[in-house]
Write a protein that holds these residues in place. Structure first.
Motif, mmCIF file in Angstrom:
data_model
loop_
_atom_site.group_PDB
_atom_site.id
_atom_site.type_symbol
_atom_site.label_atom_id
_atom_site.label_comp_id
_atom_site.label_asym_id
_atom_site.label_seq_id
_atom_site.Cartn_x
_atom_site.Cartn_y
_atom_site.Cartn_z
ATOM 1 N N TYR A 1 39.511 74.934 39.323
ATOM 2 C CA TYR A 1 40.342 74.228 38.339
ATOM 3 C C TYR A 1 39.927 74.599 36.914
ATOM 4 C CZ TYR A 1 41.990 70.380 35.436
ATOM 5 O OH TYR A 1 42.551 69.645 34.425
ATOM 6 N N LEU A 2 38.606 74.682 36.692
ATOM 7 C CA LEU A 2 38.097 74.966 35.348
ATOM 8 C C LEU A 2 38.452 76.384 34.893
ATOM 9 C CD1 LEU A 2 36.290 73.884 33.011
ATOM 10 C CD2 LEU A 2 34.357 74.971 34.153
ATOM 11 N N LEU A 3 38.330 77.355 35.830
ATOM 12 C CA LEU A 3 38.534 78.756 35.471
ATOM 13 C C LEU A 3 39.980 79.223 35.659
ATOM 14 C CD1 LEU A 3 35.296 80.441 36.874
ATOM 15 C CD2 LEU A 3 35.770 79.675 34.555
ATOM 16 N N LYS A 4 40.859 78.323 36.108
ATOM 17 C CA LYS A 4 42.252 78.723 36.322
ATOM 18 C C LYS A 4 42.888 79.298 35.054
ATOM 19 C CE LYS A 4 46.557 77.062 38.369
ATOM 20 N NZ LYS A 4 47.250 75.875 38.933
ATOM 21 N N PRO A 5 42.735 78.645 33.881
ATOM 22 C CA PRO A 5 43.298 79.246 32.662
ATOM 23 C C PRO A 5 42.679 80.597 32.337
ATOM 24 C CG PRO A 5 42.707 76.941 32.315
ATOM 25 C CD PRO A 5 42.113 77.342 33.626
ATOM 26 N N PHE A 6 41.364 80.722 32.571
ATOM 27 C CA PHE A 6 40.688 82.000 32.290
ATOM 28 C C PHE A 6 41.223 83.092 33.211
ATOM 29 C CE2 PHE A 6 36.904 84.799 32.903
ATOM 30 C CZ PHE A 6 36.889 85.317 31.628
ATOM 31 N N GLN A 7 41.425 82.756 34.509
ATOM 32 C CA GLN A 7 41.971 83.731 35.448
ATOM 33 C C GLN A 7 43.388 84.127 35.052
ATOM 34 O OE1 GLN A 7 39.998 84.951 37.944
ATOM 35 N NE2 GLN A 7 41.632 86.471 38.119
ATOM 36 N N LYS A 8 44.152 83.144 34.537
ATOM 37 C CA LYS A 8 45.519 83.451 34.101
ATOM 38 C C LYS A 8 45.496 84.393 32.904
ATOM 39 C CE LYS A 8 49.926 81.278 33.028
ATOM 40 N NZ LYS A 8 50.635 80.010 32.801
ATOM 41 N N ILE A 9 44.536 84.170 31.999
ATOM 42 C CA ILE A 9 44.407 85.069 30.841
ATOM 43 C C ILE A 9 44.107 86.486 31.303
ATOM 44 C CG2 ILE A 9 42.955 85.593 28.844
ATOM 45 C CD1 ILE A 9 42.645 82.587 28.402
ATOM 46 N N ILE A 10 43.224 86.620 32.315
ATOM 47 C CA ILE A 10 42.868 87.949 32.825
ATOM 48 C C ILE A 10 44.071 88.603 33.503
ATOM 49 C CG2 ILE A 10 41.472 89.162 34.544
ATOM 50 C CD1 ILE A 10 39.230 87.210 33.960
ATOM 51 N N ASP A 11 44.765 87.830 34.375
ATOM 52 C CA ASP A 11 45.867 88.411 35.159
ATOM 53 C C ASP A 11 47.079 88.743 34.305
ATOM 54 O OD1 ASP A 11 44.330 88.160 37.406
ATOM 55 O OD2 ASP A 11 45.199 86.256 38.032
ATOM 56 N N THR A 12 47.418 87.852 33.385
ATOM 57 C CA THR A 12 48.680 88.029 32.649
ATOM 58 C C THR A 12 48.508 88.661 31.277
ATOM 59 O OG1 THR A 12 48.523 85.807 31.695
ATOM 60 C CG2 THR A 12 49.663 86.012 33.795
ATOM 61 N N LYS A 13 47.257 88.769 30.808
ATOM 62 C CA LYS A 13 47.079 89.293 29.457
ATOM 63 C C LYS A 13 46.101 90.466 29.405
ATOM 64 C CE LYS A 13 48.543 85.112 27.186
ATOM 65 N NZ LYS A 13 48.429 84.257 26.002
ATOM 66 N N ILE A 14 44.859 90.237 29.806
ATOM 67 C CA ILE A 14 43.857 91.297 29.651
ATOM 68 C C ILE A 14 44.208 92.515 30.500
ATOM 69 C CG2 ILE A 14 41.436 91.883 30.062
ATOM 70 C CD1 ILE A 14 40.695 89.073 29.246
ATOM 71 N N ASN A 15 44.736 92.305 31.727
ATOM 72 C CA ASN A 15 45.098 93.441 32.579
ATOM 73 C C ASN A 15 46.289 94.217 32.032
ATOM 74 O OD1 ASN A 15 43.061 92.974 34.380
ATOM 75 N ND2 ASN A 15 44.311 91.750 35.784
ATOM 76 N N LEU A 16 46.994 93.641 31.051
ATOM 77 C CA LEU A 16 48.170 94.318 30.485
ATOM 78 C C LEU A 16 47.912 94.839 29.087
ATOM 79 C CD1 LEU A 16 50.992 91.889 31.660
ATOM 80 C CD2 LEU A 16 50.421 94.121 32.605
ATOM 81 N N ILE A 17 46.654 94.916 28.677
ATOM 82 C CA ILE A 17 46.345 95.386 27.327
ATOM 83 C C ILE A 17 46.775 96.832 27.145
ATOM 84 C CG2 ILE A 17 44.354 96.117 25.947
ATOM 85 C CD1 ILE A 17 43.145 93.425 26.348
ATOM 86 N N ASN A 18 46.759 97.623 28.248
ATOM 87 C CA ASN A 18 47.192 99.028 28.141
ATOM 88 C C ASN A 18 48.701 99.142 27.948
ATOM 89 O OD1 ASN A 18 44.593 100.009 28.422
ATOM 90 N ND2 ASN A 18 44.737 100.072 30.664
ATOM 91 N N GLU A 19 49.431 98.033 28.146
ATOM 92 C CA GLU A 19 50.876 98.046 27.935
ATOM 93 C C GLU A 19 51.232 96.936 26.946
ATOM 94 O OE1 GLU A 19 53.211 98.493 31.597
ATOM 95 O OE2 GLU A 19 51.292 98.576 32.631
ATOM 96 N N PRO A 20 51.022 97.199 25.658
ATOM 97 C CA PRO A 20 51.226 96.152 24.640
ATOM 98 C C PRO A 20 52.627 95.553 24.673
ATOM 99 C CG PRO A 20 50.117 98.044 23.687
ATOM 100 C CD PRO A 20 50.564 98.461 25.050
ATOM 101 N N GLU A 21 53.646 96.368 25.065
ATOM 102 C CA GLU A 21 55.005 95.838 25.055
ATOM 103 C C GLU A 21 55.183 94.728 26.081
ATOM 104 O OE1 GLU A 21 54.217 98.940 25.570
ATOM 105 O OE2 GLU A 21 55.065 100.198 23.987
#
Length: 441
Positions: free
Chosen positions: A168-188
């Motif tokens: 529960y605590l890390l759910k937002p952090f995991q969402k940041i990784i899955d939906t944002k950090i993993n897509l840094i190579n595709e800024p669009e």
């Protein structure tokens, strides 16, 4: 290893250490309490014995066992005893407690024994009062079992409770990784919406990423627009200059030296025009201007492509095999997919020495369709492999290309969400594998 697993392992180790400490601490404390109670009982018996002591009683005790001048009294169940005897030691020591084993009627038992030295009418005596420890040890064993069960249950319950809380605590952090950090190579494709969380650290991280990617997206847009505008602006004067030079070639008044200079200039203009066209192509791809997707038959596309390159293949006397056989349905831009595969196959033919071989094959691996283009060319080093998709990075300085071919391949693959895997061995060959995310057959 993921943060969640590291926290779980660290927490489990800490809990286990705490439980081990609690186990030994509780055992020590409980044993101390039990011994203290026994010792207090023995002290009370000692005081009662000393208080009621008189000469006749001592004589009665001692006279009952003249050979040893010893009196021993055990309770009916041998749970306690009292022993009195004369001492030849003139020095009186303080009372002390020890654990000793006594054998009574062929039965060996462990006792907690109080030694009390005293003097009565100029005679030294030793009084021993013992309490059997078997009941205490049995009680301690049962208590240890109960504590062990409770601590084990606590460890298991706390582990699952903590796992749920960490999830529960890390759910937002995991969402940041899955939906944002993993897509840094595709800024669009970066999602600028805020992640719902009440943890201030994650809020700061999310806001920081959003602000950073917002600036990067803006810079990317400006860069793409700049490249598109410059390319458009350059194409017209280059075309005009190319036409004028071609017209000059028809002028009979120009001598041979002048013709050679014009031909060299036309060749340079042609190279410049191809660079501009490639830049425009990349810009259009990255700006998603190719949206007319349609079903693509890779068998016919690759067959047509190899037919187009037949002259170059024959010129280098290459052995080419096309074993594409799977009926995979893929929807994409046919023109772009033709360019993608053409660039890879063209490079394979280009960098394979005369008499070498090039093969195109396809397969399903782990449910994903892939097309592989392999050659027996010069291959690449690890450093060259890491740079092949960099724009304008020419890994072979002897190559006459502009270093944009594989950059175009990368842009088209990103647009169609196709993964590219490259393996190469120097002087052995290179294999490009296109791995399609859609699972259709």
């Amino acid at each position: 290893m993921k943060l969640k697993n590291k926290i779980s392992i660290f927490s489990a180790v800490i809990r286990l250490l705490l439980l081990i400490i609690m186990w030994f601490t509780l055992s020590f404390v409980i044993k101390k309490v039990a011994y203290k109670k026994i010792e207090n009982s023995m002290v009370e018996k000692r005081d009662k014995f000393v208080k009621n002591l008189n000469t006749s009683e001592i004589n009665a005790f001692i006279e009952r066992n003249d050979s040893t001048e010893l009196y021993i009294s055990f309770s009916n169940l041998h749970s306690e005893f009292l022993q009195l005897y004369r001492s030849n030691n003139a020095v009186r020591s303080k009372d002390y407690f020890v654990d000793e084993t006594r054998i009574v009627e062929n039965e060996s038992n462990e006792y907690r024994v109080l030694y009390h030295h005293f003097t009565y009418k100029n005679t030294n005596y030793v009084l021993e009062i013992g309490e059997r420890l078997s009941e205490v040890n049995e009680l301690l064993d049962k208590f240890h079992l109960v504590i062990l069960l409770l601590l084990t249950a606590t460890l298991i319950v706390s582990h699952f409770a903590q796992s749920i809380f960490i999830d529960y605590l890390l759910k937002p952090f995991q969402k940041i990784i899955d939906t944002k950090i993993n897509l840094i190579n595709e800024p669009e494709l970066f999602d600028l919406s805020k992640v719902h969380t009440t943890t201030s650290d994650f809020i700061v991280l999310d806001d920081g990423l959003n602000q950073m990617m917002d600036r990067i997206q803006e810079q990317f847009k400006k860069e793409k627009q700049f490249i598109a505008n410059v390319s458009h602006e350059l194409l017209t004067p280059v075309s005009v200059l190319q036409n004028r030079l071609e017209n000059l070639l028809n002028n009979e008044s120009i001598n041979d030296e002048g013709v050679d200079k014009i031909v060299v200039s036309l060749r340079n203009l042609d190279t410049l025009k191809r660079i501009i066209n490639n830049l425009l192509l990349i810009s259009r791809i990255e700006n998603h201007q190719y949206s007319n997707f349609e079903p693509i038959d890779f068998q016919s596309l690759i067959s047509e492509l190899l037919a187009d390159l037949e002259d170059r293949i024959e010129m280098k006397q290459l052995r080419v095999s096309n074993t594409v056989k799977e009926h995979f349905v893929f929807e994409g831009n046919k023109t772009l997919m033709h360019i993608l595969i053409y660039n890879i196959v063209f490079n394979a033919i280009k960098f394979t020495p005369n008499g070498g071989s090039v093969s195109v094959s396809d397969s399903f691996e782990e449910g994903l369709y892939s097309i592989s283009i392999s050659d027996t060319g010069k291959g690449m080093t690890e450093t060259q492999l890491s740079q092949i998709f960099n724009r304008f990075m020419k890994i072979n300085l002897e190559d006459e290309g502009q270093g944009l071919g594989l950059s175009i391949v990368s842009s088209i693959a990103n647009l169609h969400k196709i993964a590219i895997k490259v393996s190469s061995e120097l002087n052995v060959g290179t294999t490009f594998s296109l791995i399609f995310q859609e699972v259709k057959k």
